[in-house]
Each structure stands twice: as structure tokens, then as C-alpha cells.
Design a protein around this motif. Structure first.
Motif, PDB file in Angstrom:
ATOM      1  N   ASN A 190       7.434 -29.611   1.454  1.00  0.00           N
ATOM      2  CA  ASN A 190       6.966 -28.468   0.674  1.00  0.00           C
ATOM      3  C   ASN A 190       6.550 -28.955  -0.705  1.00  0.00           C
ATOM      4  OD1 ASN A 190       7.695 -26.288   2.621  1.00  0.00           O
ATOM      5  ND2 ASN A 190       9.764 -27.069   2.276  1.00  0.00           N
ATOM      6  N   GLU A 191       5.282 -28.741  -1.038  1.00  0.00           N
ATOM      7  CA  GLU A 191       4.746 -29.226  -2.306  1.00  0.00           C
ATOM      8  C   GLU A 191       4.035 -28.122  -3.090  1.00  0.00           C
ATOM      9  OE1 GLU A 191       3.552 -33.743  -1.975  1.00  0.00           O
ATOM     10  OE2 GLU A 191       2.497 -32.619  -0.417  1.00  0.00           O
ATOM     11  N   GLY A 192       4.353 -26.880  -2.787  1.00  0.00           N
ATOM     12  CA  GLY A 192       3.646 -25.762  -3.392  1.00  0.00           C
ATOM     13  C   GLY A 192       3.788 -25.679  -4.898  1.00  0.00           C
ATOM     14  N   TYR A 193       4.971 -25.967  -5.402  1.00  0.00           N
ATOM     15  CA  TYR A 193       5.187 -25.879  -6.848  1.00  0.00           C
ATOM     16  C   TYR A 193       4.309 -26.903  -7.570  1.00  0.00           C
ATOM     17  CZ  TYR A 193       7.627 -25.588 -11.336  1.00  0.00           C
ATOM     18  OH  TYR A 193       7.923 -25.411 -12.667  1.00  0.00           O
ATOM     19  N   ARG A 194       4.280 -28.109  -7.058  1.00  0.00           N
ATOM     20  CA  ARG A 194       3.445 -29.142  -7.681  1.00  0.00           C
ATOM     21  C   ARG A 194       1.971 -28.762  -7.601  1.00  0.00           C
ATOM     22  NH1 ARG A 194       2.379 -35.294  -5.608  1.00  0.00           N
ATOM     23  NH2 ARG A 194       1.371 -36.060  -7.527  1.00  0.00           N
ATOM     24  N   MET A 195       1.548 -28.244  -6.456  1.00  0.00           N
ATOM     25  CA  MET A 195       0.155 -27.821  -6.318  1.00  0.00           C
ATOM     26  C   MET A 195      -0.202 -26.778  -7.368  1.00  0.00           C
ATOM     27  SD  MET A 195      -0.315 -27.483  -2.192  1.00  0.00           S
ATOM     28  CE  MET A 195      -0.181 -28.894  -1.091  1.00  0.00           C
ATOM     29  N   LEU A 196       0.669 -25.813  -7.539  1.00  0.00           N
ATOM     30  CA  LEU A 196       0.417 -24.724  -8.476  1.00  0.00           C
ATOM     31  C   LEU A 196       0.374 -25.230  -9.913  1.00  0.00           C
ATOM     32  CD1 LEU A 196       0.014 -21.652  -8.601  1.00  0.00           C
ATOM     33  CD2 LEU A 196       2.499 -21.416  -8.787  1.00  0.00           C
ATOM     34  N   GLN A 197       1.208 -26.199 -10.225  1.00  0.00           N
ATOM     35  CA  GLN A 197       1.287 -26.708 -11.588  1.00  0.00           C
ATOM     36  C   GLN A 197       0.180 -27.698 -11.918  1.00  0.00           C
ATOM     37  OE1 GLN A 197       3.589 -25.665 -13.948  1.00  0.00           O
ATOM     38  NE2 GLN A 197       4.140 -24.151 -12.396  1.00  0.00           N
ATOM     39  N   GLU A 198      -0.263 -28.487 -10.935  1.00  0.00           N
ATOM     40  CA  GLU A 198      -1.103 -29.637 -11.243  1.00  0.00           C
ATOM     41  C   GLU A 198      -2.540 -29.557 -10.733  1.00  0.00           C
ATOM     42  OE1 GLU A 198       0.713 -33.421 -10.400  1.00  0.00           O
ATOM     43  OE2 GLU A 198       2.739 -32.661 -10.807  1.00  0.00           O
ATOM     44  N   ILE A 199      -2.833 -28.630  -9.830  1.00  0.00           N
ATOM     45  CA  ILE A 199      -4.200 -28.552  -9.299  1.00  0.00           C
ATOM     46  C   ILE A 199      -4.962 -27.452 -10.033  1.00  0.00           C
ATOM     47  CG2 ILE A 199      -5.640 -28.132  -7.270  1.00  0.00           C
ATOM     48  CD1 ILE A 199      -3.423 -29.249  -5.531  1.00  0.00           C
ATOM     49  N   GLU A 200      -6.027 -27.837 -10.696  1.00  0.00           N
ATOM     50  CA  GLU A 200      -6.859 -26.877 -11.404  1.00  0.00           C
ATOM     51  C   GLU A 200      -7.914 -26.303 -10.461  1.00  0.00           C
ATOM     52  OE1 GLU A 200      -8.574 -28.509 -14.883  1.00  0.00           O
ATOM     53  OE2 GLU A 200      -6.653 -29.031 -15.818  1.00  0.00           O
ATOM     54  N   GLY A 201      -8.222 -25.017 -10.654  1.00  0.00           N
ATOM     55  CA  GLY A 201      -9.309 -24.407  -9.896  1.00  0.00           C
ATOM     56  C   GLY A 201      -8.883 -23.498  -8.768  1.00  0.00           C
ATOM     57  N   ILE A 202      -7.571 -23.268  -8.591  1.00  0.00           N
ATOM     58  CA  ILE A 202      -7.089 -22.341  -7.561  1.00  0.00           C
ATOM     59  C   ILE A 202      -7.039 -20.933  -8.153  1.00  0.00           C
ATOM     60  CG2 ILE A 202      -5.201 -21.754  -5.988  1.00  0.00           C
ATOM     61  CD1 ILE A 202      -4.271 -24.699  -6.237  1.00  0.00           C
ATOM     62  N   ASP A 203      -7.579 -19.961  -7.414  1.00  0.00           N
ATOM     63  CA  ASP A 203      -7.496 -18.564  -7.843  1.00  0.00           C
ATOM     64  C   ASP A 203      -6.408 -17.801  -7.082  1.00  0.00           C
ATOM     65  OD1 ASP A 203      -9.758 -18.439  -9.743  1.00  0.00           O
ATOM     66  OD2 ASP A 203     -10.942 -18.949  -7.960  1.00  0.00           O
ATOM     67  N   LEU A 204      -6.356 -18.031  -5.783  1.00  0.00           N
ATOM     68  CA  LEU A 204      -5.347 -17.388  -4.933  1.00  0.00           C
ATOM     69  C   LEU A 204      -4.662 -18.467  -4.113  1.00  0.00           C
ATOM     70  CD1 LEU A 204      -3.874 -15.147  -3.348  1.00  0.00           C
ATOM     71  CD2 LEU A 204      -5.985 -14.806  -2.032  1.00  0.00           C
ATOM     72  N   PHE A 205      -3.331 -18.490  -4.161  1.00  0.00           N
ATOM     73  CA  PHE A 205      -2.534 -19.511  -3.475  1.00  0.00           C
ATOM     74  C   PHE A 205      -1.681 -18.822  -2.419  1.00  0.00           C
ATOM     75  CE2 PHE A 205       0.858 -23.052  -4.091  1.00  0.00           C
ATOM     76  CZ  PHE A 205       0.330 -23.765  -3.031  1.00  0.00           C
ATOM     77  N   ILE A 206      -2.045 -19.035  -1.156  1.00  0.00           N
ATOM     78  CA  ILE A 206      -1.293 -18.484  -0.022  1.00  0.00           C
ATOM     79  C   ILE A 206      -0.383 -19.585   0.509  1.00  0.00           C
ATOM     80  CG2 ILE A 206      -1.430 -17.461   2.287  1.00  0.00           C
ATOM     81  CD1 ILE A 206      -4.336 -16.607   1.521  1.00  0.00           C
ATOM     82  N   THR A 207       0.904 -19.289   0.659  1.00  0.00           N
ATOM     83  CA  THR A 207       1.869 -20.263   1.165  1.00  0.00           C
ATOM     84  C   THR A 207       2.597 -19.689   2.378  1.00  0.00           C
ATOM     85  OG1 THR A 207       3.639 -19.489  -0.296  1.00  0.00           O
ATOM     86  CG2 THR A 207       2.189 -21.201  -1.157  1.00  0.00           C
ATOM     87  N   GLY A 208       3.429 -20.513   3.008  1.00  0.00           N
ATOM     88  CA  GLY A 208       4.182 -20.074   4.191  1.00  0.00           C
ATOM     89  C   GLY A 208       5.282 -21.059   4.508  1.00  0.00           C
ATOM     90  N   HIS A 209       5.625 -21.151   5.799  1.00  0.00           N
ATOM     91  CA  HIS A 209       6.544 -22.176   6.318  1.00  0.00           C
ATOM     92  C   HIS A 209       8.010 -21.877   6.004  1.00  0.00           C
ATOM     93  CE1 HIS A 209       7.579 -26.047   7.971  1.00  0.00           C
ATOM     94  NE2 HIS A 209       8.002 -26.544   6.826  1.00  0.00           N
ATOM     95  N   GLN A 210       8.300 -21.373   4.805  1.00  0.00           N
ATOM     96  CA  GLN A 210       9.688 -21.102   4.413  1.00  0.00           C
ATOM     97  C   GLN A 210      10.137 -19.684   4.753  1.00  0.00           C
ATOM     98  OE1 GLN A 210       8.946 -22.255   0.308  1.00  0.00           O
ATOM     99  NE2 GLN A 210      10.414 -23.921   0.478  1.00  0.00           N
ATOM    100  N   HIS A 211       9.211 -18.850   5.229  1.00  0.00           N
ATOM    101  CA  HIS A 211       9.530 -17.478   5.645  1.00  0.00           C
ATOM    102  C   HIS A 211      10.012 -16.603   4.481  1.00  0.00           C
ATOM    103  CE1 HIS A 211      10.107 -18.697  10.185  1.00  0.00           C
ATOM    104  NE2 HIS A 211       9.027 -19.228   9.633  1.00  0.00           N
ATOM    105  N   LEU A 212       9.530 -16.894   3.280  1.00  0.00           N
ATOM    106  CA  LEU A 212       9.898 -16.106   2.105  1.00  0.00           C
ATOM    107  C   LEU A 212       8.893 -14.981   1.884  1.00  0.00           C
ATOM    108  CD1 LEU A 212      10.763 -19.048  -0.333  1.00  0.00           C
ATOM    109  CD2 LEU A 212      12.340 -17.737   1.110  1.00  0.00           C
ATOM    110  N   GLU A 213       9.285 -14.006   1.080  1.00  0.00           N
ATOM    111  CA  GLU A 213       8.393 -12.919   0.703  1.00  0.00           C
ATOM    112  C   GLU A 213       8.140 -13.011  -0.799  1.00  0.00           C
ATOM    113  OE1 GLU A 213       9.931  -9.184   2.120  1.00  0.00           O
ATOM    114  OE2 GLU A 213      10.191  -9.944   4.173  1.00  0.00           O
ATOM    115  N   ILE A 214       6.930 -13.448  -1.160  1.00  0.00           N
ATOM    116  CA  ILE A 214       6.576 -13.702  -2.551  1.00  0.00           C
ATOM    117  C   ILE A 214       5.241 -13.042  -2.861  1.00  0.00           C
ATOM    118  CG2 ILE A 214       5.973 -15.472  -4.259  1.00  0.00           C
ATOM    119  CD1 ILE A 214       7.740 -17.435  -2.659  1.00  0.00           C
ATOM    120  N   ALA A 215       5.163 -12.356  -3.972  1.00  0.00           N
ATOM    121  CA  ALA A 215       3.901 -11.805  -4.469  1.00  0.00           C
ATOM    122  C   ALA A 215       3.997 -11.779  -5.985  1.00  0.00           C
ATOM    123  CB  ALA A 215       3.648 -10.407  -3.909  1.00  0.00           C
TER     124      ALA A 215
END
Length: 480
Positions: A190-215
Motif C-alpha cells: 500500500n503506497e497511497g499516502y506517498r502517492m498523495l504526498q509526492e505525485i503532482e497532478g492528481i485531481d481525484l484519487f480512488i483507492t481500495g484493497h483495504q476495504h475502508l470507507e474514505i471520502a
């Protein structure tokens, strides 16, 4: 301009509830409908269509009718054979994407909404190869999820001239979104936190795999994770004004009052009684079957040893707080307790390897401040996940949680004799554990033989053949 994007993830073949969500989604008329992976595999209904009647899963027809625009490969898509994966792709009216599996799937799709150019990029956790039981990834190359996401976002911005970029990642978060505290081992699954912090140019980030409910919205990026098993979906309302985007993400729960699609052949099959036991073989909490030998776990070991002729048996329990078998046992009871289509293998292990494997399982637990057995995750987080835990049959062993991790196995005997490090034993194990995933390399071996059916089928056969069941506990297991 305003429009709505809807995302689902980790539906796992729960078509009955998806049929309810589908009514809710259709009423909202989303401009873009995305599935983020683990679409079919994992439900009783999927087992029935995949392995009993061997027909196309009805969820594909439902998804086609609903009008999905795109789906991302999840790790569980690769629980199927390569041929099965291709048949699923052929039956779907929408493309499947994964930028980090080059040569296998297209990396992204482009869609225009009212003149707005939107890119949807698919990324699959590169840990998928570690969990492959069917060798469906044998000839595939999985690029690092983070690195591939970073370069693909840059590509669609610069080359495709995308105005809105959606990164749909079948993976989750290694850190808490708000505090930054570690919530998972930083090993790449799982690398979502790093992606969100370090990748520029994302407008909407859809994640999964952990079965969490996040908005939520983080630094102008809408972030969602739409739960699991069709209990909910993520709705993202987008407003475009003067070339600026604003997002309102929300998790929408299923309306249980809506009509649910039914499957009469499946319902009749799963309710069919297949045997009885002289007493209920059930449990009502997480800890009892994991901390001592019970009639229920003994029955699972008995089945595995019966069909393999092995000396020792290894089982893992589903992550349920309640389970086991009632006195009157149905096929549904078997699938509740053995939900995965794993094969049953026999491998050879040394005494030293067996000890190391038990020590690794023992690390899942710890004593809390009250001196009670608790998951180590609740005591010192993060630690090994509580679902990565095995129980052993055919041997007697004791785990002492007062001892240091790695030195907790204080008794380990086979047929009354201490197990020596250089002794070799035949061990019955499921095909998932035999991949060596989750830092369990001692199981990653070529099998010397294997049963000819999936484990749930073997259990159904065993119950039918030995009913009425009378279980005698043969080995001693104690945790203190």
C-alpha cells in the motif's frame, strides 16, 4: 459546469447487494462510472458460478447494463487462470486497465465530458505477484506502483493534455491520511499516502484493497475509498468554474429496502444440508479458536490429513468473529468457513522451519495492560496483521506470550517427541500459504503432491462421507 463521478471497489462478487447499488447509481446518472478492482472473486455466489455450474458470472451482465466506463485490475482478478481472466475481459463492455502491467492492459482511458478532457489511470498493487496461486502473473511484469503512477500522471498531463486526472489505484494507505502515523508496514503493498504526498497532478484519487470507507479532500485532491462487498459506493460531485475544480466526495451506503436480485439455483444449492455433527462446532469470538485447540479446528485438520496423508496440518481461519459448523451443516456453512478456492498441497518442512513459522504466527498476539491475550496490533501498532495467522494440527505446541517475540514456542512435539531442527515432515497446507506471501518463505516450496479438488469441495465431501461427525481432539495447543 457540474457533473458526478461514481466509484466502486472490492465488490468481490456480491452481486445481490450490487443490484441494489445499481439502482441507486442509475438514478444519479454519473458522467463517469469506475470500478477499482477485485470485482468478482470472493463471494459464495462467485464460487457457485466459477466452480459449480461453470457459467458466466451474472455480475458481468449487471455491470454492462449499468454502463461502467472502465475497471482497474485488482489483485484478486489474478486468482483466476489467464484463460478465465481473458474470458471476463471479453464479456465486459468496458475496458480493464493497469498502467503498471505493460503489455497486458492499456494504461489509462480518456473521456471527454462537455469538452473537458479526463484521464483515468489504473494502477494495481505490485504485490499481486506475491499472492499468485494460479501462475496467471508468471509471464507478466508488474512495475512499481508508485513509480508507474508518477510517470503516467505526468504523461497524461503533458502528452494527452488531460485537464482532469483520476488515479484509480487498487491499493491502500500505509499511513493515516490526517496524522501521517504509520498504519501498515511500508513494504510496497500500500503506497497511497506517498502517492498523495509526492505525485503532482492528481485531481481525484480512488483507492481500495483495504476495504475502508474514505471520502475527503486533501490539499485540493479528492480522496475516496469505497468500502467493500457492495455495501457502499463513492460519489464525487465535481464543479468546474473558471478552469478551477472543486470536489464534494461522499460515501453512499446501500439502501437495504431496495429490491435485491435473487439467484434461485444458487439459493437452493447453498441451503442444501450435507451432514450433521453430534454437537455444534461453533465459536463466538476471535480468540477462542486461535488460542487453543477446539473441536472445530480439529475437524479442519482431520479433513486435511485425511485427503493428503500428511503428518502435520496447517490451517488459517477466516477473519470472522463468529463461525464454525452448526449441528446441521449446509454448503453455505462450508463456504462461510472456507471461502477461498485454494488447493490443498503437501510440502516438506524441517523442524526448524516449522518452529519459525509458528513463531511468526505467535507475533500476531501480545499481552495487553490487563495481562489478557490481545492482537499485537492493538498493543504495538503496526505489527503483523491478525489475519496472517496459522494453526497447526498433528503436533503439540505451547506459545508463551510472556517471552520475547521469536522465542515464544516453549513446547513443540510430534507423537510425544521433541521436534528436532533437522527432522523433515510432510505438511498439508493451502496453496495461498504455499506462495510464501506475507514474509513466510518457509512455505514457498514445490508440493510433493496435491488433492484433486478445491478445499471447500473437499470439506463438503468429507462432511458427507463421515456424517454424523464425532470429533475427538487429538493434539494439545495452548497459548498463555
Amino acid at each position: 459546469m457540474k457533473f458526478t463521478i461514481i466509484a466502486t471497489s472490492d465488490i468481490h462478487g456480491h452481486t445481490e447487494r450490487l443490484s441494489q447499488l445499481a439502482q441507486m447509481i442509475a438514478a444519479r446518472q454519473p458522467a463517469l462510472l469506475i470500478d477499482n478492482g477485485d470485482f468478482l472473486q470472493g463471494s459464495h455466489l462467485s464460487y457457485y458460478y466459477d466452480y459449480i455450474v461453470e457459467k458466466q458470472h451474472p455480475q458481468i451482465e449487471l455491470a454492462n447494463k449499468l454502463g461502467y466506463d472502465v475497471a482497474v485490475f485488482g489483485n484478486h482478478e489474478f486468482n483466476y487462470s489467464s484463460e478465465k481472466i481473458q474470458s471476463i475481459r471479453d464479456a465486459c463492455s468496458f475496458p480493464w486497465i493497469a498502467a503498471n502491467i505493460p503489455g497486458f492492459a492499456q494504461p489509462y482511458v480518456i473521456k471527454e465530458i462537455n469538452g473537458l478532457r479526463i484521464a483515468v489511470i489504473g494502477i494495481t498493487t505490485h504485490f499481486t505477484k506475491n499472492w499468485d496461486e494460479c501462475e496467471s502473473t508468471k509471464h507478466l511484469h508488474f512495475e512499481n506502483s508508485f513509480e508507474c503512477a508518477k510517470k503516467t500522471v505526468k504523461h497524461v498531463r503533458e502528452i494527452e493534455q488531460a485537464q482532469l486526472v483520476i488515479l484509480s489505484y487498487h491499493g491502500g494507505f500505509e499511513r493515516d491520511l490526517h496524522s501521517g502515523h504509520l498504519i501498515d508496514l511500508e513494504q510496497g503493498e500500500n503506497e497511497g499516502y506517498r502517492m498523495l504526498q509526492e505525485i503532482e497532478g492528481i485531481d481525484l484519487f480512488i483507492t481500495g484493497h483495504q476495504h475502508l470507507e474514505i471520502a475527503t479532500v486533501q490539499n485540493g485532491v479528492a480522496v475516496v475509498q469505497p468500502g467493500a462487498n457492495a455495501h457502499c459506493f463513492a460519489q464525487i460531485d465535481v464543479t468546474v468554474e473558471d478552469d478551477t475544480f472543486s470536489f464534494e466526495p461522499a460515501i453512499i451506503q446501500v439502501d437495504p429496502a431496495l429490491k435485491m436480485q435473487s439467484f434461485h439455483g444458487f439459493e437452493a444449492w447453498k441451503k442444501q444440508p450435507i451432514g450433521t455433527a453430534d454437537k455444534a462446532l461453533t465459536y463466538a469470538d476471535f480468540f477462542t479458536p486461535r488460542t487453543k485447540m477446539t473441536a472445530y479446528t480439529q475437524m479442519l485438520h482431520d479433513m486435511q490429513l485425511h485427503y493428503t496423508g500428511a503428518q502435520i496440518s496447517v490451517i488459517e481461519l477466516p477473519y470472522h468473529s463468529q463461525g464454525g459448523f452448526p449441528q446441521r451443516i449446509t454448503r453455505e456453512d462450508v463456504l462461510h468457513n472456507l471461502p477461498r478456492a485454494n488447493r490443498l498441497l503437501v510440502i516438506q518442512m524441517t523442524g526448524a522451519e516449522i518452529r519459525r513459522a509458528i513463531e511468526q504466527s505467535a507475533a500476531v498476539f501480545a499481552l495487553n495492560d490487563q495481562g489478557q491475550i490481545d492482537f499485537s496490533m492493538a498493543v504495538n501498532y503496526p505489527e503483523p496483521q491478525p489475519y496472517i495467522y496459522d494453526l497447526w494440527g498433528g503436533i503439540d505446541y505451547t506459545i508463551d506470550l510472556r517471552q520475547q517475540t521469536g522465542q515464544r514456542v516453549t513446547k513443540l512435539t510430534f507423537e510425544g517427541n521433541p521436534i528436532q531442527d533437522n527432522e523433515i515432515f510432510e505438511v498439508a497446507v493451502n496453496s495461498y500459504r504455499a506462495t510464501g506471501a506475507h514474509q513466510l518463505p518457509m512455505f514457498q516450496k514445490q508440493p510433493i503432491r496435491e488433492a484433486d479438488k478445491f478445499i471447500p469441495d473437499l470439506m463438503m465431501d468429507y462432511i458427507e462421507q463421515t456424517s454424523p461427525l464425532t470429533i475427538q481432539i487429538k493434539n494439545e495447543f495452548q497459548m498463555k
